[in-house]
Design a protein around this motif. Structure first.
Motif, PDB file in Angstrom:
ATOM      1  N   ALA A 131       0.755  -1.350  -0.044  1.00 38.36           N
ATOM      2  CA  ALA A 131      -0.060  -0.112  -0.006  1.00 38.36           C
ATOM      3  C   ALA A 131       0.792   1.148  -0.241  1.00 38.36           C
ATOM      4  CB  ALA A 131      -0.974  -0.031   1.189  1.00 38.36           C
ATOM      5  N   ALA A 132       2.101   1.160   0.728  1.00 36.39           N
ATOM      6  CA  ALA A 132       2.895   2.232   0.838  1.00 36.39           C
ATOM      7  C   ALA A 132       4.297   1.914   1.342  1.00 36.39           C
ATOM      8  CB  ALA A 132       2.412   3.350   1.863  1.00 36.39           C
ATOM      9  N   ARG A 133       5.041   2.824   1.366  1.00 35.13           N
ATOM     10  CA  ARG A 133       6.410   2.643   1.453  1.00 35.13           C
ATOM     11  C   ARG A 133       6.713   2.137   3.138  1.00 35.13           C
ATOM     12  NH1 ARG A 133      11.676   4.597  -1.275  1.00 35.13           N
ATOM     13  NH2 ARG A 133      13.115   3.279  -0.267  1.00 35.13           N
ATOM     14  N   LYS A 134       6.006   2.775   4.035  1.00 38.70           N
ATOM     15  CA  LYS A 134       6.149   2.693   5.262  1.00 38.70           C
ATOM     16  C   LYS A 134       5.123   1.839   5.837  1.00 38.70           C
ATOM     17  CE  LYS A 134       8.824   6.706   6.734  1.00 38.70           C
ATOM     18  NZ  LYS A 134       8.978   7.792   7.418  1.00 38.70           N
ATOM     19  N   ASN A 135       5.472   0.963   6.911  1.00 38.66           N
ATOM     20  CA  ASN A 135       4.283   0.003   7.281  1.00 38.66           C
ATOM     21  C   ASN A 135       4.626   0.000   9.083  1.00 38.66           C
ATOM     22  OD1 ASN A 135       5.790  -2.627   7.738  1.00 38.66           O
ATOM     23  ND2 ASN A 135       6.127  -2.105   5.390  1.00 38.66           N
ATOM     24  N   PHE A 136       4.089  -0.965   9.584  1.00 36.83           N
ATOM     25  CA  PHE A 136       4.056  -1.245  10.860  1.00 36.83           C
ATOM     26  C   PHE A 136       5.526  -1.733  11.402  1.00 36.83           C
ATOM     27  CE2 PHE A 136       3.308  -5.513   9.770  1.00 36.83           C
ATOM     28  CZ  PHE A 136       4.128  -6.262  10.457  1.00 36.83           C
ATOM     29  N   ARG A 137       6.258  -2.050  10.449  1.00 37.27           N
ATOM     30  CA  ARG A 137       7.684  -2.600  10.673  1.00 37.27           C
ATOM     31  C   ARG A 137       8.539  -1.303  10.926  1.00 37.27           C
ATOM     32  NH1 ARG A 137       5.399  -6.211   7.263  1.00 37.27           N
ATOM     33  NH2 ARG A 137       5.861  -8.435   7.813  1.00 37.27           N
ATOM     34  N   ASN A 138       8.310  -0.137  10.227  1.00 40.24           N
ATOM     35  CA  ASN A 138       8.920   1.029  10.581  1.00 40.24           C
ATOM     36  C   ASN A 138       8.549   1.363  11.950  1.00 40.24           C
ATOM     37  OD1 ASN A 138       8.138   1.064   7.480  1.00 40.24           O
ATOM     38  ND2 ASN A 138      10.256   1.682   7.776  1.00 40.24           N
ATOM     39  N   ASP A 139       7.645   1.242  12.699  1.00 44.59           N
ATOM     40  CA  ASP A 139       7.345   1.533  13.999  1.00 44.59           C
ATOM     41  C   ASP A 139       8.147   0.765  14.990  1.00 44.59           C
ATOM     42  OD1 ASP A 139       5.353   3.368  13.204  1.00 44.59           O
ATOM     43  OD2 ASP A 139       3.946   1.995  13.182  1.00 44.59           O
ATOM     44  N   ILE A 140       8.433  -0.547  14.399  1.00 50.27           N
ATOM     45  CA  ILE A 140       9.238  -1.496  15.442  1.00 50.27           C
ATOM     46  C   ILE A 140      10.694  -1.182  15.233  1.00 50.27           C
ATOM     47  CG2 ILE A 140       9.934  -3.761  15.822  1.00 50.27           C
ATOM     48  CD1 ILE A 140       7.224  -4.392  14.849  1.00 50.27           C
ATOM     49  N   TYR A 141      10.972  -0.877  13.910  1.00 53.29           N
ATOM     50  CA  TYR A 141      12.548  -0.645  13.596  1.00 53.29           C
ATOM     51  C   TYR A 141      12.525   0.606  12.578  1.00 53.29           C
ATOM     52  CZ  TYR A 141      17.162  -1.354  12.029  1.00 53.29           C
ATOM     53  OH  TYR A 141      18.636  -1.169  11.748  1.00 53.29           O
ATOM     54  N   PRO A 142      12.696   1.820  12.980  1.00 52.66           N
ATOM     55  CA  PRO A 142      12.678   3.156  12.015  1.00 52.66           C
ATOM     56  C   PRO A 142      13.683   3.031  10.898  1.00 52.66           C
ATOM     57  CG  PRO A 142      12.487   3.788  14.196  1.00 52.66           C
ATOM     58  CD  PRO A 142      13.016   2.380  14.358  1.00 52.66           C
ATOM     59  N   GLU A 143      14.774   2.127  10.997  1.00 55.40           N
ATOM     60  CA  GLU A 143      15.561   2.046   9.911  1.00 55.40           C
ATOM     61  C   GLU A 143      15.419   0.969   8.797  1.00 55.40           C
ATOM     62  OE1 GLU A 143      18.146   4.262   9.377  1.00 55.40           O
ATOM     63  OE2 GLU A 143      16.852   5.386  11.018  1.00 55.40           O
ATOM     64  N   TYR A 144      14.235   0.629   9.098  1.00 55.38           N
ATOM     65  CA  TYR A 144      13.724  -0.544   8.119  1.00 55.38           C
ATOM     66  C   TYR A 144      13.715  -0.263   6.657  1.00 55.38           C
ATOM     67  CZ  TYR A 144      10.657  -4.485   6.136  1.00 55.38           C
ATOM     68  OH  TYR A 144      10.177  -5.293   5.288  1.00 55.38           O
ATOM     69  N   LYS A 145      14.493  -0.689   5.791  1.00 56.06           N
ATOM     70  CA  LYS A 145      14.370  -0.177   4.438  1.00 56.06           C
ATOM     71  C   LYS A 145      14.975   1.197   4.253  1.00 56.06           C
ATOM     72  CE  LYS A 145      11.099  -4.032   2.621  1.00 56.06           C
ATOM     73  NZ  LYS A 145       9.990  -4.238   1.889  1.00 56.06           N
ATOM     74  N   ALA A 146      15.656   1.685   5.095  1.00 56.13           N
ATOM     75  CA  ALA A 146      15.769   2.951   5.063  1.00 56.13           C
ATOM     76  C   ALA A 146      17.178   3.155   4.097  1.00 56.13           C
ATOM     77  CB  ALA A 146      16.289   3.609   6.412  1.00 56.13           C
ATOM     78  N   ASN A 147      17.628   2.101   3.630  1.00 50.20           N
ATOM     79  CA  ASN A 147      18.651   1.969   2.840  1.00 50.20           C
ATOM     80  C   ASN A 147      18.523   2.176   1.230  1.00 50.20           C
ATOM     81  OD1 ASN A 147      17.696  -0.511   3.142  1.00 50.20           O
ATOM     82  ND2 ASN A 147      19.730  -1.428   2.303  1.00 50.20           N
ATOM     83  N   ARG A 148      17.142   1.990   1.007  1.00 49.53           N
ATOM     84  CA  ARG A 148      16.421   1.940  -0.288  1.00 49.53           C
ATOM     85  C   ARG A 148      16.456   3.249  -0.867  1.00 49.53           C
ATOM     86  NH1 ARG A 148      12.736  -3.149  -1.080  1.00 49.53           N
ATOM     87  NH2 ARG A 148      13.867  -4.914  -0.015  1.00 49.53           N
ATOM     88  N   ASP A 149      16.562   3.281  -2.340  1.00 54.62           N
ATOM     89  CA  ASP A 149      16.486   4.796  -2.855  1.00 54.62           C
ATOM     90  C   ASP A 149      14.958   4.704  -3.289  1.00 54.62           C
ATOM     91  OD1 ASP A 149      19.279   5.472  -2.854  1.00 54.62           O
ATOM     92  OD2 ASP A 149      19.514   4.304  -4.766  1.00 54.62           O
ATOM     93  N   GLU A 150      14.573   6.050  -3.559  1.00 52.09           N
ATOM     94  CA  GLU A 150      13.110   6.145  -3.860  1.00 52.09           C
ATOM     95  C   GLU A 150      13.049   5.296  -5.471  1.00 52.09           C
ATOM     96  OE1 GLU A 150      10.373   7.639  -2.620  1.00 52.09           O
ATOM     97  OE2 GLU A 150      11.501   7.777  -0.679  1.00 52.09           O
ATOM     98  N   PRO A 151      11.935   4.967  -5.634  1.00 49.10           N
ATOM     99  CA  PRO A 151      11.696   4.460  -6.964  1.00 49.10           C
ATOM    100  C   PRO A 151      12.001   5.140  -8.049  1.00 49.10           C
ATOM    101  CG  PRO A 151       9.551   3.923  -5.566  1.00 49.10           C
ATOM    102  CD  PRO A 151      10.408   4.972  -5.010  1.00 49.10           C
ATOM    103  N   PRO A 152      12.640   4.864  -9.138  1.00 43.83           N
ATOM    104  CA  PRO A 152      12.983   5.731 -10.276  1.00 43.83           C
ATOM    105  C   PRO A 152      11.574   6.684 -10.879  1.00 43.83           C
ATOM    106  CG  PRO A 152      13.755   3.525 -10.883  1.00 43.83           C
ATOM    107  CD  PRO A 152      12.906   3.423  -9.522  1.00 43.83           C
ATOM    108  N   GLU A 153      12.021   7.677 -11.325  1.00 43.72           N
ATOM    109  CA  GLU A 153      10.957   8.801 -11.505  1.00 43.72           C
ATOM    110  C   GLU A 153      10.183   8.339 -12.687  1.00 43.72           C
ATOM    111  OE1 GLU A 153      10.704  13.254 -13.475  1.00 43.72           O
ATOM    112  OE2 GLU A 153      12.603  12.429 -12.949  1.00 43.72           O
ATOM    113  N   GLU A 154      10.756   7.293 -13.768  1.00 48.05           N
ATOM    114  CA  GLU A 154      10.009   6.730 -14.938  1.00 48.05           C
ATOM    115  C   GLU A 154       8.890   5.808 -14.464  1.00 48.05           C
ATOM    116  OE1 GLU A 154      14.023   7.962 -16.244  1.00 48.05           O
ATOM    117  OE2 GLU A 154      13.356   6.874 -14.504  1.00 48.05           O
ATOM    118  N   LEU A 155       9.271   4.944 -13.336  1.00 51.64           N
ATOM    119  CA  LEU A 155       8.674   3.982 -12.566  1.00 51.64           C
ATOM    120  C   LEU A 155       7.300   4.497 -11.865  1.00 51.64           C
ATOM    121  CD1 LEU A 155       7.936   0.910 -12.117  1.00 51.64           C
ATOM    122  CD2 LEU A 155       9.417   0.951 -10.138  1.00 51.64           C
ATOM    123  N   ARG A 156       7.345   5.582 -11.185  1.00 54.64           N
ATOM    124  CA  ARG A 156       6.294   5.827 -10.396  1.00 54.64           C
ATOM    125  C   ARG A 156       4.773   6.105 -11.043  1.00 54.64           C
ATOM    126  NH1 ARG A 156       9.835  10.994  -7.567  1.00 54.64           N
ATOM    127  NH2 ARG A 156      11.752   9.601  -7.103  1.00 54.64           N
TER     128      ARG A 156
END
Length: 267
Positions: A131-156
């Motif tokens: 549904a979105a980039r963030k979910n309940f796992r980010n509440d448990i561990y804020p750095e969850y998937k924090a190393n990932r770049d935003e989706p390419p502009e052509e993909l959005r």
């Protein structure tokens, strides 16, 4: 405490509330789909809709899912694979919006539907999305998937087009705020198991291997292999119910989740 938190991250959440579903026909085509599609793919929607009905027909519909095989497709995983495997500039609208992911996704989905129909397994099918980039796992561990770049502009812009294309197939496109596609897939698989319905999870995501058991198996569409308990044992060295323990201890740099120092899948 760290390991306890990591187990909660790796454990696929069984949603307590029902995800939105639609009335599904026996051949996997939803009878309640709007088949609207966007202007970008409207011609493809019309042609494809005619093709599906000519090839498979409408089929008898059922109000509830009580028998047959439930096919759950990891739609979010398909989108990214389609984007990176299809030529970027080969598919573009007149207004400059790229559609390579849509094209690749539709081709993969068509092959899957065709195969499932030929195998006699196309009873119930749905495509599940994040549904979105963030979910309940980010509440448990804020750095969850924090190393990932935003989706390419052509993909959005293609995310919504892919969902429109899914509905053009007559398939439910399901997502729920606060959860990942994995969580909804696990929820539907658990519900199917309780009803004695066999489930096929279509994905290449190793995280979903924890769901494998009697009556639940995976199909990796990229490698064209079926993943059962033996395949999970070969990959992780443990049975599916122990996969979350291995992942919690080993961690996963892809999701920016640390493990216990000195411990890996093989050690």
């Amino acid at each position: 405490h760290l390991v306890s938190s990591l187990v909660r991250i790796w454990w696929i959440q069984i949603s307590r509330s029902q995800a939105q579903t639609s009335r599904v026909c026996k051949n996997g085509l939803s009878s309640s789909s709007s088949r609207r599609g966007s202007a970008a793919i409207s011609m493809g929607v019309q042609k494809f809709s005619r093709f599906l009905h000519e090839k498979y027909g409408d089929g008898p519909c059922r109000e509830t899912l009580r028998a047959g095989t439930r096919v759950l497709i990891d739609g979010s995983g398909f989108i990214f694979r389609a984007f990176h495997s299809s030529p970027l500039d080969a598919f573009k609208r007149s207004d400059g919006v790229h559609t390579n992911a849509v094209n690749g996704y539709v081709n993969m989905l068509l092959k899957l539907i065709d195969r499932a129909h030929d195998d006699g397994a196309l009873d119930y099918m749905a495509v599940i999305f994040d549904a979105a980039r963030k979910n309940f796992r980010n509440d448990i561990y804020p750095e969850y998937k924090a190393n990932r770049d935003e989706p390419p502009e052509e993909l959005r812009p293609q995310f919504q087009l892919v969902r429109d294309a899914t509905e053009a197939f007559g398939l439910p496109a399901i997502a729920k705020e606060g959860f990942e596609a994995d969580d909804l897939i696990a929820t539907y698989a658990r519900a199917a198991e309780a009803q004695g319905i066999e489930t096929v999870v279509v994905s290449s995501d190793k995280d979903l291997m924890q769901l494998v058991r009697d009556g639940v198996f995976m199909l990796d569409p990229m490698k064209d292999i079926v993943i059962g308990e033996d395949e999970v044992m070969d990959k992780f060295g443990v049975t599916p119910d122990k996969v979350i323990d291995v992942q919690s201890l080993a961690g996963d740099s892809t999701d920016n989740v640390p493990g216990v120092p000195g411990i890996g899948v093989k050690t």
